[in-house]
Design a protein around this motif. Structure first.
Motif, PDB file in Angstrom:
ATOM      1  N   THR E   1     -11.000 -12.265  -1.887  1.00  0.00           N
ATOM      2  CA  THR E   1     -11.558 -12.420  -0.545  1.00  0.00           C
ATOM      3  C   THR E   1     -13.075 -12.288  -0.563  1.00  0.00           C
ATOM      4  N   ASP E   2     -13.660 -12.809   0.468  1.00  0.00           N
ATOM      5  CA  ASP E   2     -15.120 -12.758   0.542  1.00  0.00           C
ATOM      6  C   ASP E   2     -15.601 -11.527   1.331  1.00  0.00           C
ATOM      7  N   LEU E   3     -14.675 -10.665   1.754  1.00  0.00           N
ATOM      8  CA  LEU E   3     -15.081  -9.439   2.448  1.00  0.00           C
ATOM      9  C   LEU E   3     -15.551  -8.419   1.413  1.00  0.00           C
ATOM     10  N   SER E   4     -16.439  -7.532   1.798  1.00  0.00           N
ATOM     11  CA  SER E   4     -16.983  -6.564   0.848  1.00  0.00           C
ATOM     12  C   SER E   4     -15.924  -5.514   0.501  1.00  0.00           C
ATOM     13  N   ASP E   5     -16.126  -4.822  -0.622  1.00  0.00           N
ATOM     14  CA  ASP E   5     -15.195  -3.774  -1.046  1.00  0.00           C
ATOM     15  C   ASP E   5     -15.105  -2.662  -0.009  1.00  0.00           C
ATOM     16  N   SER E   6     -16.210  -2.326   0.596  1.00  0.00           N
ATOM     17  CA  SER E   6     -16.168  -1.212   1.560  1.00  0.00           C
ATOM     18  C   SER E   6     -15.417  -1.641   2.823  1.00  0.00           C
ATOM     19  N   ALA E   7     -15.557  -2.915   3.200  1.00  0.00           N
ATOM     20  CA  ALA E   7     -14.792  -3.412   4.342  1.00  0.00           C
ATOM     21  C   ALA E   7     -13.303  -3.320   4.041  1.00  0.00           C
ATOM     22  N   VAL E   8     -12.911  -3.823   2.866  1.00  0.00           N
ATOM     23  CA  VAL E   8     -11.506  -3.780   2.477  1.00  0.00           C
ATOM     24  C   VAL E   8     -11.007  -2.339   2.442  1.00  0.00           C
ATOM     25  N   GLY E   9     -11.820  -1.440   1.928  1.00  0.00           N
ATOM     26  CA  GLY E   9     -11.435  -0.028   1.876  1.00  0.00           C
ATOM     27  C   GLY E   9     -11.174   0.529   3.267  1.00  0.00           C
ATOM     28  N   ALA E  10     -12.045   0.213   4.201  1.00  0.00           N
ATOM     29  CA  ALA E  10     -11.890   0.726   5.561  1.00  0.00           C
ATOM     30  C   ALA E  10     -10.624   0.166   6.215  1.00  0.00           C
ATOM     31  N   ILE E  11     -10.379  -1.105   5.976  1.00  0.00           N
ATOM     32  CA  ILE E  11      -9.187  -1.736   6.564  1.00  0.00           C
ATOM     33  C   ILE E  11      -7.921  -1.109   5.974  1.00  0.00           C
ATOM     34  N   ALA E  12      -7.889  -0.966   4.651  1.00  0.00           N
ATOM     35  CA  ALA E  12      -6.717  -0.377   3.999  1.00  0.00           C
ATOM     36  C   ALA E  12      -6.476   1.042   4.516  1.00  0.00           C
ATOM     37  N   LYS E  13      -7.550   1.770   4.728  1.00  0.00           N
ATOM     38  CA  LYS E  13      -7.426   3.142   5.223  1.00  0.00           C
ATOM     39  C   LYS E  13      -6.840   3.161   6.640  1.00  0.00           C
ATOM     40  N   ALA E  14      -7.080   2.095   7.404  1.00  0.00           N
ATOM     41  CA  ALA E  14      -6.526   2.017   8.757  1.00  0.00           C
ATOM     42  C   ALA E  14      -5.099   1.489   8.761  1.00  0.00           C
ATOM     43  N   ILE E  15      -4.794   0.579   7.862  1.00  0.00           N
ATOM     44  CA  ILE E  15      -3.482  -0.098   7.898  1.00  0.00           C
ATOM     45  C   ILE E  15      -2.403   0.680   7.146  1.00  0.00           C
ATOM     46  N   ASN E  16      -2.718   1.270   5.997  1.00  0.00           N
ATOM     47  CA  ASN E  16      -1.660   1.916   5.216  1.00  0.00           C
ATOM     48  C   ASN E  16      -0.917   3.009   5.993  1.00  0.00           C
ATOM     49  N   PRO E  17      -1.584   3.850   6.788  1.00  0.00           N
ATOM     50  CA  PRO E  17      -0.804   4.813   7.600  1.00  0.00           C
ATOM     51  C   PRO E  17       0.086   4.120   8.624  1.00  0.00           C
ATOM     52  N   ILE E  18      -0.326   2.945   9.094  1.00  0.00           N
ATOM     53  CA  ILE E  18       0.547   2.206  10.021  1.00  0.00           C
ATOM     54  C   ILE E  18       1.790   1.709   9.288  1.00  0.00           C
ATOM     55  N   VAL E  19       1.608   1.239   8.052  1.00  0.00           N
ATOM     56  CA  VAL E  19       2.770   0.852   7.243  1.00  0.00           C
ATOM     57  C   VAL E  19       3.704   2.053   7.077  1.00  0.00           C
ATOM     58  N   ALA E  20       3.136   3.191   6.782  1.00  0.00           N
ATOM     59  CA  ALA E  20       3.941   4.407   6.584  1.00  0.00           C
ATOM     60  C   ALA E  20       4.676   4.782   7.869  1.00  0.00           C
ATOM     61  N   ASP E  21       3.966   4.817   8.977  1.00  0.00           N
ATOM     62  CA  ASP E  21       4.608   5.154  10.250  1.00  0.00           C
ATOM     63  C   ASP E  21       5.685   4.132  10.626  1.00  0.00           C
TER      64      ASP E  21
END
Lengths: 159, 159, 159, 159, 159, 159, 159, 159, 159, 159, 159, 159
Positions: E1-21
């Motif tokens: 992807t063309d998004l930066s690593d820090s952007a991807v990190g922030a998104i993953a940090k927001a989405i993974n708990p939603i996957v868990a819940d």
């Protein structure tokens, strides 16, 4: 069947010419479907095919109704031409308008025949044939609606 | 929902008139579908039916969106006529061109209302209603394209 | 394959330009589908989409036939434009009649190329490619029929 | 549409090159699908076909979006080659790894163009085109994932 | 992807708990589906199964979104229990009313988390994940509607 | 059609109010479907949706029957409200029991109107409309059965 | 059920750990499906998805078998982790070979547990649970076959 | 049939060995499908199953063609082994590469036999059998393409 | 069959009363489906229809099993009433609770009969009938679960 | 089409009588389907219906082939009876054996006509019509096989 | 698998001859399907095709069962003829009665072999193969029933 | 319903014996389907199954018609045997001819009962029940046709 022989005879005498006319109307509609031309080609080609399919689909149930009553049905095109009341169309070229006018006249005539046959069935207590005819009258009246409105000339419909 | 009552109120105020207009546009399109006539009968009859179906299919999701937010939606045609911004058509006879012109004007008006409602949803953070509207704007713009091009008169389109 | 290298070469030389022309004809038909306007908009829009779909569906089988014989097929639009015999259409505006005339001329040209390619396949004993072409000739002749009859002006077809 | 002419112009200027690049990416993927070879033949042949199908399926909706807004879209391959930003591939032979590298670079470039076009649509309040792009960005990122992981060399992936 | 690593990190940090819940909410709903009893057994058993199916169907697309961005997603139930914000239910017996209350509270909490994650995606220009969340917020709000209205006690709803 | 103008007029006068009442009954049922609440929420929500769908499905065939006979049908909600015999429901809150009572009364009234319209059709020899009504009477009586038995209070049905 | 309480207790004690292990095996397989990489990406990604689907599809029937017997089944992931005999996988990176080895070991272990549970059911005359297990043993042995043969290294399989 | 007895005899003599070889090729392909192993297990297992299915699907039409001409077809495996020209494979272990080489050689041999049989049919004016063979030659050449490209070793295909 | 006459006789003696009871249970369930009333009308009406369908679907396979073994099966309702062990229900009015209690008792009795018949089949080595019974025991136990839990009165299930 | 007028004329002259004979054969087969009787009633009734359907399905493609070439096709049953070479059957009663004998003779005659028409198409380079005929010859020969074997009297076939 | 090598060996020794006999029975049934004649042609032709399809459908699952256990299965027709216990049929002409007698004898023999193989599987704790056999025994006993009753001569069955 | 209690009573008195006879006719037909034998086994076995299915499919709509009118319908086989007018068949062995004769007599009797019930419905203005009966009379007359013609002995039908 528990209907009398004379009842069955009267019903067959009313239904077999309708089977014959349905065959004639089917081929005429299919003929127009094959030979139509002009700006509306695809639209009318499809319209006539849909109508031909609907007409054809009514032949087998009507013929089998007679068989269920124990009466014979049509055997050949020669017999069909003898029984039919509609004229066939052999014109080299017809405009769509002329085609639709011819189909309108023929369909009206078949509806009237079906309405009369319905009376015979009612009279002879043949409830199932009567019910079948109600459905085909509805379908024929739908075809009439489409053909009639297409031939209407008013306002910008003129072209 | 976790949205505030005032947010929900603002959204319902923006969406319920769209539900009402969609009902009006549905019946107008269906009305034209039933009463159209002329050479293009089958083609336009089908076009208007497809458009009516698409319009109708958007009513339930929009109304249920409001229910998901806890707001009431329309209860009756009397209420619909009060909320609607579009005029109904009671003309005895319209040419297809006139029908399409009326539908073009109405659809444009509904698109604008949806674009404004989208702003309200955006503003109130109601992401799901906003997303729903994006889809219906696209469908309405598609209907506009078909209606507009059909009414275009240029070159041999004139007849 | 058990066919000789020179046979395969001759077949590829006959088929690859047909693949290229089919791509060109596809985009031209799709282009007309996108840009058509006027009273017959929906009817012709659908007609051109059906024809574009049928044209597109013939590309993969023709290209894969060459791969089954071990020959390469087209790699790029640059190569396609070099191989193609048909001209592209960049006109800002065409009436439906002009569009159909252009498609009639192009389709006739493709049918002739397929008939010649069939001779090559026959000659080289490539039975499967020959059989494939028979089917696409039939489809192209069907498209010709629809386009030709739509452009016919006679009687009340004139408008 | 109720969007201004200049808004439509800006959107068309952003979307038409994406349509062109999508055509180019489609043919390149199909080309690789036709000419791939080696131990993974079936697996990659299918992968490239699935990707080509998904790419192709996005062309018509994007082009029709422009038509719904009243803007013209691409007419010919000559125009496509002028508008496209991607290079075509005419190599005689490429290993799967080289093919995938080329597709990864091209797809990344298209994603960036779509992200920029999304900003234009957002800016011009064209909600429906924006929503469409969100979907195609997701699909392109999925294709990237598959291509990227397939080209990853680590542990026993090396062979 | 063309998004930066820090952007991807922030998104993953927001989405993974939603996957868990989402996993936790799935099993809780399924658990209630298995252990419910009383006069409304079939109706609620079906309701909970439909909701469990809808919840489950959102897990794979959310997890694959992260993979498309190059981020890892959840590996195990141990990790899920660490990431999840919802409490599990181990009660021996719950009345339907208690079950629905628990699901209402949990679903509201997940909707809020999705709304916050949407902001992160918007902020980081991750258009596709944002679009996906809009859909799942709508679905969750629908489940809330059903659960809320079922637990409403008013008039003859009391029994 | 071969039926007389006065026959068609009498039939249209009997059927158009039924079309209007069917519209009113449709929206009332849908309205209840949207606003119902309580322990039976899902069960009644589905029941009312099934009934609304069945009611809606009868509108087009009835309206088109009139068009097949050459008579106009309803054009607008204003006209519908003038023709309809049923009252609309604008209550803020109704218990399910009250909803079902209202629907029972309305449906009974529509059945009686259809039975009277059937007599008119019989009288005017309009066999197809009569046959259509027989089907819709059966469906209405089925809806009555479901609504009636649900509102029955006897033994442990009381809660 | 007509089985004794102690019989049901013994069966539940044998089946609930299998339900738990099936959940664990499902997530592990899905986890590998999400995180796999390398030349065989698409092929193994699909293989693991098919296996995960098959594993997941066995959970509900097994859990509902216990409910049909009147026994409770699993309520939460915490309970699942307590009951499960398989270890979860939290490795950052595994080669496909390592993944398959882990799945082979786990699946063998589950097959043995099912074979033992079958004996319990046989012993307690629970014919239906026994019959269900026969099917899932067959499916697990099929998954074993695929995983085992894929990890076989012999002749040119080495790469 | 109106073909002479000697014509039918010549055709049967050309087709029956093809039926026999098709049976042999079917079982060999199925055998490889059952016994393949290694990293590509799933991919090749599926490839061989698809090819086996396609081969099997050609047996009944070829055998029934002979019956339509009045000639007998194969009765037993003993007769098949006598008529077949291909050798069976009883090897304990083959690498995929060896399997594909064997299938390539066999398929080429069957294509040549079909091409010769086509000449016989052409010569004897048996148009329907000839047409059938054209289709099976195409399918066999497709299988050859897949098998050949999979066994190609060039660039990074080597592993 | 290769089973002895006395084995077949013993199996038929065990299965034919199950066929008879299944007929009785079918009509009782259908009877309740027709005559149920009260607030849960739609839910229980559907539940009883699903159960009646499942019960009916088991009659033909059980009867045909006996025919496959060469034994006769039931010929008439008179014979069924003689063979059946369940009592029929002729009550004018039953509450749902009473209906479910009756069905629970009957279903338990049929399960026990099937378990005993399974022993007979096992004993006589009739593997196929035994396997069939395992499936129907599972279905009956599922129906028992639904009926039992619906009649459970605990906490807010009371109403 | 690019074929010469004389070529088209020759093809139409060969195909139109086949269209006519196909109509005749269709009605004769349908006639037998309606009037057959005796122990094999259902089996032969179905056989004749399947054959009639297959025969009917060939009419439209043959007629449309002529239209694609620009030639007219049949317009009426009168024209069909003039063009047809087969005799119609008006017998009051035929045994199945006599029916099948008549159909065998007619079908053989149609196959010969198609084989001759194929030569004309080959000669005139009309590849698509030729290919179509190959398919219908195959179907006719299949019908011949079924009819012939059914009328075979040998061993216990005698009764 | 967790079964011992000697267990697997014993099962393979019991199942592989059944696979071989199933192939032989398949071709014999198909052979009769191709060569049957007489008054019952269509009925028996279909019966034998249905039976051949059912027989064929059991080959792959039985062979794959052995592969799931790690045992090899049949490689060639030569091996099949060695393993098979049934004799092939090469008779030029058989009456249907003779065909059915031969199939009855063969099917009985296969049922006995399956019953014995079931004992081996039971003994070796191979639950899945045992379960598979139960199904195929049922299917074989169904085929026996059809063949046996067809060959019964009693009352008016004599002709 | 708006029909009077006495009208409903009269209709129920006419319809409930038809429901009972339909049950009896269903089981008799199924009984013959199970116990038929002889050369026509498969053909008659299928015929009787098709007829049994059609008969069974009419029971629920007839019984539910009564419920829609508010009348009770049959509760048990004991009640059915009391209401039924047809005799059951307990013969150990019947030839197909005898079976068909019995079914012909019974079906005729049911048709007459339906015709009389139709008069009652007509008389009481119960349009929907009347319409339902028309359909079932048609189906019964179709079954009569098949049974009658199969039992016809004339010409070569004799064997």
């Amino acid at each position: 069947t528990d209907l009398s022989d004379s009842a069955v005879g009267a019903i067959a005498k009313a239904i077999n010419p309708i089977v014959a006319d349905t065959f004639v109307l089917y081929l005429k509609t299919k003929n127009f479907h094959w030979h139509i031309s002009g700006k509306h080609f695809r639209d009318y080609h499809l319209l006539l095919d849909e109508q031909a399919d609907a007409i054809f689909a009514s032949i087998d149930p009507l013929a089998e109704r007679l068989r269920k009553l124990g009466a014979p049905t049509v055997h050949s095109f020669a017999e069909i031409l003898k029984l039919a009341t509609l004229d066939e169309s052999e014109a080299e070229f017809l405009t769509p308008k002329e085609m639709f006018e011819e189909l309108i006249a023929d369909t009206k005539s078949v509806v009237q025949a079906m309405r009369k046959a319905h009376e015979v069935c009612d009279d002879k207590n043949d409830l199932a044939t009567a019910s079948l005819l109600e459905n085909y009258i509805d379908e024929a009246e739908k075809r009439l609606w489409f053909l009639f409105e297409t031939n209407q000339m008013r306002g910008d419909n003129r072209s």
